[in-house]
Design a protein around this motif. Structure first.
Motif, PDB file in Angstrom:
ATOM      1  N   SER A  87       3.544   9.164  17.025  1.00  0.00           N
ATOM      2  CA  SER A  87       3.862   7.752  16.782  1.00  0.00           C
ATOM      3  C   SER A  87       2.604   6.894  16.826  1.00  0.00           C
ATOM      4  O   SER A  87       1.731   7.087  17.680  1.00  0.00           O
ATOM      5  CB  SER A  87       4.859   7.267  17.838  1.00  0.00           C
ATOM      6  OG  SER A  87       5.175   5.916  17.647  1.00  0.00           O
ATOM      7  N   GLY A  88       2.524   5.975  15.896  1.00  0.00           N
ATOM      8  CA  GLY A  88       1.416   5.037  15.852  1.00  0.00           C
ATOM      9  C   GLY A  88       0.225   5.493  15.033  1.00  0.00           C
ATOM     10  O   GLY A  88      -0.702   4.700  14.799  1.00  0.00           O
ATOM     11  N   GLU A  89       0.211   6.749  14.581  1.00  0.00           N
ATOM     12  CA  GLU A  89      -0.919   7.199  13.776  1.00  0.00           C
ATOM     13  C   GLU A  89      -0.918   6.521  12.411  1.00  0.00           C
ATOM     14  O   GLU A  89       0.129   6.209  11.844  1.00  0.00           O
ATOM     15  CB  GLU A  89      -0.890   8.717  13.613  1.00  0.00           C
ATOM     16  CG  GLU A  89      -1.247   9.460  14.883  1.00  0.00           C
ATOM     17  CD  GLU A  89      -1.588  10.922  14.631  1.00  0.00           C
ATOM     18  OE1 GLU A  89      -2.737  11.311  14.889  1.00  0.00           O
ATOM     19  OE2 GLU A  89      -0.691  11.666  14.169  1.00  0.00           O
ATOM     20  N   ARG A  90      -2.111   6.336  11.903  1.00  0.00           N
ATOM     21  CA  ARG A  90      -2.297   5.720  10.588  1.00  0.00           C
ATOM     22  C   ARG A  90      -2.332   6.822   9.539  1.00  0.00           C
ATOM     23  O   ARG A  90      -3.205   7.690   9.574  1.00  0.00           O
ATOM     24  CB  ARG A  90      -3.597   4.926  10.560  1.00  0.00           C
ATOM     25  CG  ARG A  90      -3.704   3.835  11.618  1.00  0.00           C
ATOM     26  CD  ARG A  90      -5.150   3.421  11.836  1.00  0.00           C
ATOM     27  NE  ARG A  90      -5.958   4.546  12.329  1.00  0.00           N
ATOM     28  CZ  ARG A  90      -7.287   4.507  12.474  1.00  0.00           C
ATOM     29  NH1 ARG A  90      -7.966   3.402  12.146  1.00  0.00           N
ATOM     30  NH2 ARG A  90      -7.949   5.561  12.933  1.00  0.00           N
ATOM     31  N   VAL A  91      -1.387   6.768   8.609  1.00  0.00           N
ATOM     32  CA  VAL A  91      -1.252   7.809   7.598  1.00  0.00           C
ATOM     33  C   VAL A  91      -1.481   7.205   6.217  1.00  0.00           C
ATOM     34  O   VAL A  91      -0.961   6.129   5.900  1.00  0.00           O
ATOM     35  CB  VAL A  91       0.143   8.460   7.653  1.00  0.00           C
ATOM     36  CG1 VAL A  91       0.315   9.474   6.521  1.00  0.00           C
ATOM     37  CG2 VAL A  91       0.368   9.133   9.008  1.00  0.00           C
ATOM     38  N   LEU A  92      -2.253   7.901   5.393  1.00  0.00           N
ATOM     39  CA  LEU A  92      -2.420   7.537   3.988  1.00  0.00           C
ATOM     40  C   LEU A  92      -1.712   8.594   3.159  1.00  0.00           C
ATOM     41  O   LEU A  92      -2.042   9.781   3.235  1.00  0.00           O
ATOM     42  CB  LEU A  92      -3.899   7.479   3.619  1.00  0.00           C
ATOM     43  CG  LEU A  92      -4.202   7.099   2.159  1.00  0.00           C
ATOM     44  CD1 LEU A  92      -3.825   5.644   1.900  1.00  0.00           C
ATOM     45  CD2 LEU A  92      -5.680   7.343   1.836  1.00  0.00           C
ATOM     46  N   ASP A  93      -0.730   8.184   2.371  1.00  0.00           N
ATOM     47  CA  ASP A  93       0.008   9.082   1.482  1.00  0.00           C
ATOM     48  C   ASP A  93      -0.555   8.896   0.075  1.00  0.00           C
ATOM     49  O   ASP A  93      -0.324   7.865  -0.568  1.00  0.00           O
ATOM     50  CB  ASP A  93       1.496   8.749   1.537  1.00  0.00           C
ATOM     51  CG  ASP A  93       2.348   9.709   0.715  1.00  0.00           C
ATOM     52  OD1 ASP A  93       1.795  10.640   0.117  1.00  0.00           O
ATOM     53  OD2 ASP A  93       3.578   9.516   0.673  1.00  0.00           O
ATOM     54  N   VAL A  94      -1.322   9.881  -0.385  1.00  0.00           N
ATOM     55  CA  VAL A  94      -2.000   9.803  -1.681  1.00  0.00           C
ATOM     56  C   VAL A  94      -1.086  10.373  -2.757  1.00  0.00           C
ATOM     57  O   VAL A  94      -0.566  11.472  -2.619  1.00  0.00           O
ATOM     58  CB  VAL A  94      -3.335  10.561  -1.645  1.00  0.00           C
ATOM     59  CG1 VAL A  94      -4.011  10.531  -3.016  1.00  0.00           C
ATOM     60  CG2 VAL A  94      -4.260   9.962  -0.584  1.00  0.00           C
ATOM     61  N   ALA A  95      -0.899   9.599  -3.840  1.00  0.00           N
ATOM     62  CA  ALA A  95       0.080   9.929  -4.879  1.00  0.00           C
ATOM     63  C   ALA A  95       1.479   9.903  -4.259  1.00  0.00           C
ATOM     64  O   ALA A  95       2.212  10.886  -4.268  1.00  0.00           O
ATOM     65  CB  ALA A  95      -0.221  11.253  -5.545  1.00  0.00           C
ATOM     66  N   SER A  96       1.823   8.752  -3.733  1.00  0.00           N
ATOM     67  CA  SER A  96       3.025   8.589  -2.901  1.00  0.00           C
ATOM     68  C   SER A  96       4.322   8.494  -3.690  1.00  0.00           C
ATOM     69  O   SER A  96       5.405   8.437  -3.086  1.00  0.00           O
ATOM     70  CB  SER A  96       2.877   7.350  -2.015  1.00  0.00           C
ATOM     71  OG  SER A  96       2.507   6.213  -2.779  1.00  0.00           O
ATOM     72  N   GLY A  97       4.244   8.471  -5.027  1.00  0.00           N
ATOM     73  CA  GLY A  97       5.464   8.444  -5.821  1.00  0.00           C
ATOM     74  C   GLY A  97       6.316   7.228  -5.507  1.00  0.00           C
ATOM     75  O   GLY A  97       5.813   6.119  -5.346  1.00  0.00           O
ATOM     76  N   ARG A  98       7.619   7.453  -5.403  1.00  0.00           N
ATOM     77  CA  ARG A  98       8.539   6.347  -5.114  1.00  0.00           C
ATOM     78  C   ARG A  98       8.801   6.169  -3.629  1.00  0.00           C
ATOM     79  O   ARG A  98       9.741   5.487  -3.240  1.00  0.00           O
ATOM     80  CB  ARG A  98       9.827   6.535  -5.904  1.00  0.00           C
ATOM     81  CG  ARG A  98       9.575   6.520  -7.407  1.00  0.00           C
ATOM     82  CD  ARG A  98      10.793   6.226  -8.238  1.00  0.00           C
ATOM     83  NE  ARG A  98      10.425   6.085  -9.639  1.00  0.00           N
ATOM     84  CZ  ARG A  98      11.236   5.645 -10.585  1.00  0.00           C
ATOM     85  NH1 ARG A  98      12.485   5.303 -10.283  1.00  0.00           N
ATOM     86  NH2 ARG A  98      10.834   5.553 -11.838  1.00  0.00           N
TER      87      ARG A  98
END
Length: 270
Positions: free
Chosen positions: A50-61
């Protein structure tokens, strides 16, 4: 874009297609093999907290980004090249009350426009294989990670020189096949960007399951919305041969799916 145009512009074509209503008709909410089950598997291998910073690359919809936020308590930024995907994902986040925790914006995986060392985890599902300049994309994934940060990737794997003709060309770029690489080549590309692979596992049956799902949806579309599907660009005559070739390639070990985790050197969480 027609299936006969040159493959010099695959990234833009993929973005246009994956932002279209046709893909939504064929794939539903999950735009990658294994759907949310494999996203959860990837999250478990990453030991998200919990609380981590996540980058979703090519995140679609936004399906995976919303899952990571709601089930793991992460703060997620989704980046996608297709404007319609970003708009749909943003609406989705608002509709489930996660607009303050999950945000989406348009961007290019080879030029992310995200600050260096600014995220704890990068997730990239069923997209890296479509990036034309894979070394640059790998470098971008590494750049944005904080020291000790983790990468989780799920992607199509293939033996390129054994792919059948139906799985090459622009149409196969869009289907995430034509420039898919063997798993060890992905590991090498990440190593070239300074990331150390910590775990890999194959999930080839997920591709066959997805083929089954597409075939079932094609049958329904043919009966209930054929004109709409054709208007959106679906070629009912060609689709069976492509799906049959994909199914045979999986059976022959030429085509499959894998998840991979990697770490950036340095101290960091978990």
């Amino acid at each position: 874009m027609t299936m006969g145009e040159p493959a010099a512009y695959p990234k833009g074509c993929c973005a246009a297609v994956y932002g279209s209503d046709l893909v939504a008709l064929l794939l539903g909410e999950a735009y990658h093999p294994g759907g949310s089950s494999l996203t959860r598997r990837l999250a478990a291998r990453l030991a998200l907290t919990s609380g981590e910073r996540v980058l979703d690359v090519a995140s679609g919809r936004g399906t995976s980004a919303l899952l990571l936020a709601s089930e793991y308590g992460c703060t997620v930024t989704g980046v996608d090249l297709a404007g319609p995907n970003v708009a749909a994902a943003t609406r989705g986040a608002r509709s489930v009350g996660l607009a303050d925790q999950v945000r989406f914006r348009q961007g290019d995986a080879e030029r992310l426009g995200v600050d260096s060392h600014s995220v704890d985890v990068v997730v990239c599902e069923c997209a890296f294989c479509t990036f034309p300049d894979k070394p640059t994309a790998a470098g971008e994934l590494a750049r944005v990670l904080a020291p000790g940060g983790r990468l989780g990737m799920a992607d199509v794997v293939a033996v390129p020189d054994r792919l059948p003709p139906e799985l090459t060309g622009l149409g196969a770029w869009i289907a995430c096949v034509a420039d898919a690489r063997p798993l060890d080549e992905y590991v090498a590309l990440l190593a070239g960007a300074g990331l150390t692979t910590t775990h890999t596992e194959r999930h080839d049956p997920a591709v066959t399951t997805m083929i089954d799902q597409i075939e079932a949806r094609l049958t329904v579309l043919r009966l209930t919305a054929a004109d709409q599907a054709v208007a959106l660009g679906l070629d009912f005559a060609r689709a069976p041969a492509v799906l049959a070739a994909a199914r045979a390639a999986v059976a022959d070990g030429v085509l499959g799916y894998a998840i991979l985790t990697a770490r950036k050197p340095g101290s960091g969480p978990g």
